[in-house]
Structure formats: structure tokens, C-alpha cells
Design a protein around this motif. Structure first.
Motif, PDB file in Angstrom:
ATOM      1  N   VAL A 165      37.058  42.564  36.037  1.00 46.92           N
ATOM      2  CA  VAL A 165      37.531  43.784  36.800  1.00 46.92           C
ATOM      3  C   VAL A 165      39.072  42.981  37.294  1.00 46.92           C
ATOM      4  O   VAL A 165      39.103  42.328  38.032  1.00 46.92           O
ATOM      5  CB  VAL A 165      36.761  44.326  38.057  1.00 46.92           C
ATOM      6  N   GLU A 180      33.230  40.151  38.460  1.00 41.75           N
ATOM      7  CA  GLU A 180      33.961  40.586  39.637  1.00 41.75           C
ATOM      8  C   GLU A 180      34.367  39.624  40.758  1.00 41.75           C
ATOM      9  O   GLU A 180      33.722  38.578  40.509  1.00 41.75           O
ATOM     10  CB  GLU A 180      33.282  41.840  40.577  1.00 41.75           C
ATOM     11  N   ASP A 181      35.479  39.396  40.976  1.00 39.32           N
ATOM     12  CA  ASP A 181      35.803  38.489  42.008  1.00 39.32           C
ATOM     13  C   ASP A 181      35.030  38.692  43.241  1.00 39.32           C
ATOM     14  O   ASP A 181      34.489  37.722  44.049  1.00 39.32           O
ATOM     15  CB  ASP A 181      37.448  38.364  42.335  1.00 39.32           C
TER      16      ASP A 181
HETATM   17 MG    MG Z   1      38.127  42.977  41.961  1.00 36.10          MG
END
Ligand code: MG
Ligand code: 5GP
Length: 176
Positions: free
Chosen positions: A43, A100-101
Motif C-alpha cells: 500500500v 502496510e506500513d
Molecule cells: Mg500506508
């Protein structure tokens, strides 16, 4: 201490700690997706560094794709998630791992969930490097969590403050 735009940030999570979290998630992904040819979907923008490190450590066949979502302005969420670049790959019948981060309110995940539900994937799981349990308002389960943090604004390792800070190799938090 570092300065980005008008704000000061102090060191918070070291490179070693981040690497440890990446190694743990990668070991689990290698075990769980052995011979499964998963599709990793990163993402953007924030997950580019985490995605790269996880994918480099994956040993079997896999495919890689990205979507681009945006919801943050400055240091807080706008509450509206925009799909800036959608999924341009067939994922029907495939095993998907979202990279995702950070998961904060969960609004972004919910939006991604909608996209994938329309695609008839075999199954999908979420892996996030950082997670803010106090801020999370959704019930979607997150299978792989690297590091839980309090509801503070962080930058570095892909995460930005209005565009700056993504290149930092450790994580900083906003100075109070
Ligand atoms: Mg993100
Ligand atoms: P959510 O939709 O879960 O509220 O937020 C997800 C997105 O907001 C993340 O992918 C990230 O881009 C951004 N975000 C959430 N918390 C932080 C933070 O502490 N720092 C930065 N730089 N971005 C964040």
C-alpha cells in the motif's frame, strides 16, 4: 533530534528493532505461504520500504503489486480514504498478502477490504509493520503485526510528514 517542515522529531524506534520485526514477519510468511505463490500487495506510498524488505526475504515464487491510497494530511487522518491508484492485476482465486506500513484507525484497511471482496480472492491476510491499537476502530483482523506503538505520530522508514522523512532508516516520533 531532526526537523521536518515546522516540526521536531526525536529518535523512537531503532534500525535494529525494525529489522527484528521485519525478520519475524518474514519468517512467518515464509512458513505460511510456502509453495503458495502469494501475491504481495503493498500500500503506497508508506509501505515501499517495508514491502521491499519483506519481499526480498520471501524464498518461494511470489508476485508483487501495489495500490496507492491516501488519507493523511499533515499529522492526522482526514477520515476519507482515497484510492489514488487501484488494483490493476487479476487476483481471483489467489492468496493475497497486504503489506502496510502502519495501521492507525483502520479506514485504509476497510477500503482495501472492499476492493478485495469484489475480486473473489482465495483468501487474504494483512501484514503491517506498525500498529496503533489505541487508534484502531475496526474489527478486521490483522494477521501479522511488527511493532505496536501508542497513538503518536511517527515518521521514517517509508512514513512521511507532508512528504518528508520517508528516507529515514529509523523511526522518529513527534517531539511533545
Ligand atoms: Mg500506508
Ligand atoms: P488508517 O487509515 O489506518 O487511519 O491510516 C493508515 C495510513 O495513515 C497509513 O498507511 C499511513 O499512511 C498513515 N498514518 C497513520 N499513522 C501515521 C503516523 O503515525 N505517521 C505517518 N507518517 N503516517 C501515518
Amino acid at each position: 533530534m531532526i526537523q521536518l517542515h515546522d516540526l521536531q522529531f526525536e529518535p523512537y524506534i531503532s534500525e535494529e528493532e525494525i529489522e527484528g520485526a521485519v525478520e519475524k514477519i518474514s519468517a512467518r510468511l515464509n512458513a505460511d505461504y510456502k509453495d503458495q505463490n502469494p501475491i504481495f500487495i503493498g500500500v503506497l506510498n508508506g509501505s515501499f520500504m517495508f514491502a521491499s524488505e519483506v519481499i526480498k526475504r520471501f524464498k518461494g515464487d511470489c508476485e508483487v503489486s501495489f495500490v496507492k491510497m491516501g488519507s493523511y494530511e499533515g499529522t492526522s487522518t482526514t477520515g476519507t480514504v482515497k484510492t489514488l491508484v487501484g488494483l490493476n492485476q487479476k487476483v481471483e482465486g489467489r492468496k493475497v498478502v497486504i503489506l502496510e506500513d502502519i495501521v492507525d484507525t483502520g479506514n485504509t484497511l476497510e477500503e482495501i477490504n472492499k476492493i478485495l471482496e469484489a475480486e473473489n480472492v482465495a483468501d487474504y491476510k494483512v501484514a503491517t509493520l506498525f500498529f496503533k491499537p489505541e487508534a484502531y476502530k475496526k474489527s478486521l483482523s490483522i494477521a501479522y503485526i511488527g511493532i505496536e506503538i501508542p497513538d503518536k505520530f511517527i515518521v521514517g522508514y517509508g512514513l512521511d510528514y507532508d512528504g518528508l522523512g520517508r528516507n529515514l532508516t529509523q523511526v522518529y516520533k513527534r517531539k511533545e
